[in-house]
Motif scaffolding. Structure first.
Motif, short mmCIF file in Angstrom:
data_model
loop_
_atom_site.label_atom_id
_atom_site.label_comp_id
_atom_site.label_asym_id
_atom_site.label_seq_id
_atom_site.Cartn_x
_atom_site.Cartn_y
_atom_site.Cartn_z
N GLN A 149 0.84 -1.20 0.00
CA GLN A 149 0.00 0.00 0.00
C GLN A 149 0.87 1.26 0.00
N ARG A 203 -7.91 -4.45 13.82
CA ARG A 203 -7.59 -4.40 15.24
C ARG A 203 -7.88 -5.70 15.97
N GLY A 251 -13.82 -2.69 8.92
CA GLY A 251 -14.42 -1.91 10.00
C GLY A 251 -15.19 -2.73 11.00
N ASP A 252 -14.55 -3.03 12.14
CA ASP A 252 -15.22 -3.70 13.27
C ASP A 252 -15.69 -5.10 12.95
#
Ligand SMILES: Cc1cc2nc3c(=O)[nH]c(=O)nc-3n(C[C@H](O)[C@H](O)[C@H](O)COP(=O)(O)O)c2cc1C
Length: 318
Positions: free
Chosen positions: A70, A224, A201-202
């Protein structure tokens, strides 16, 4: 499903996490089911200037494949040049960062600031697509703030340019990492473009995967939740949580790999970022965390991990 020309079985990907996803975390995540990983974001300018720190972000062992690199920049010319270097180094694809919210990056107009400058965002993608033969993706946010949600508009333009897939973390720059990600945006995206959509996302459970699949995501990026828990991929696929012995072995291996990458002096400090994740949910976790954070050397930390007593740290919650 096919992504970056690769046949993926489950579509579980490890997200780029600056400061975390160097090759040790990638290698461990792959072992538990991550099918594709990304480098941390790499400055195109740093790459062109051959800075030591930037070059170290491209280093990886043979087992760390397939891998997408990236980049972040505001210069289409630099982006194209960096993309050629990355292609020459055998990466499977190139991703352009249009989602990083940190001040140091957006103040220069890069990362999520590109959500406020769609002409420049498109020029960057156009330059990279024109420079290489490997697939090019873009990782973006929902928009700059809640008054300017424009991910679908940008993704539609990028598809026309020849971008191979869109990775969406559906929070705005203003949200940073707070609040609930706007997963409903995936359905809008799915209706507007026909290239693959990767959800970020989550994502924490198998039911999250199912929900995102229903909304039209083709693949799933976990960030995460994988920090200090590389086995999260196995759990997402219906597998078991690790035993205490397995957990200890993974921690020791992670520490050794960080030693090989950064040298023993720096490895202990890097490992401390993962310790909370590794012991989360275990009885005695906070005592171990405090002890580990106070460890002065690589060897001290290693001995502490080896001594993690199975009796004390029975699993109380997952
Ligand atoms: C510490 C940290 C570093 C990150 N670094 C990057 C990065 O280098 N490039 C990128 O595209 N996203 C980066 N992200 C965003 C993640 O890739 C991901 O989209 C986001 O954290 C939401 O997914 P999650 O809830 O699974 O973590 C970072 C996030 C965090 C918390």
């Amino acid at each position: 499903m096919k992504l970056y020309g690769l046949d993926l079985v489950h579509g579980l990907l490890l997200a780029p996490l600056s400061g975390y996803t160097s090759w040790p975390m990638r290698v461990l995540s792959r072992r538990f089911g991550a099918e594709l990983c990304y480098t941390e974001m790499i400055s195109a300018e740093g790459l062109l200037m051959n800075t030591r720190n930037t070059l170290s972000l491209l280093r990886r062992p043979a087992e760390d494949a397939p891998l997408v690199a990236q980049i972040f920049t505001t210069s289409p010319r630099h982006a194209a040049h960096a993309a050629r270097i990355i292609e020459d180094q055998g990466f499977n694809g190139i991703d352009i960062n249009m989602g990083c919210p940190v001040r140091k990056v957006v103040s220069k107009g890069a990362g999520a600031a590109l959500m406020r400058d769609l002409p420049l965002a498109q020029s960057l993608a156009d330059a990279v697509v024109g420079a290489v033969r490997i697939p090019v993706s873009v990782k973006m946010r929902a928009g700059w703030d809640s008054g300017s949600i424009n991910a679908v508009e940008l993704a539609t333009a990028l598809e026309k340019i020849g971008v191979h897939c869109i990775i969406l973390h559906p929070r705005t720059r203003a949200d940073m990492y707070k609040g609930t990600p706007r997963w409903d945006l995936f359905a809008d995206l799915r209706q507007s473009i026909s290239i693959p959509v990767v959800g970020s996302g989550d994502i924490r459970s198998a039911s999250d995967l199912e929900c995102l699949r229903t909304l039209g995501c083709d693949a799933f990026m976990v960030g995460r939740s994988a920090v200090g828990r590389p086995w999260v991929f196995r759990e997402l696929l219906g597998g078991s949580a690790p035993s205490m012995d397995e957990r200890r072995e993974i921690m020791l291996e992670h520490l050794d790999m960080l030693g090989a990458l950064y040298g023993r002096d720096k490895a202990a400090a890097f490992m401390k970022k993962f310790i909370s994740g590794y012991v989360r949910g275990l009885q005695g976790a906070s005592i171990f965390r405090n002890l580990a954070c106070a460890a002065l050397t690589f060897e001290d930390l290693k001995e502490m991990i080896k001594a993690l007593p199975a009796s004390l740290v029975s699993v109380i919650k997952e």
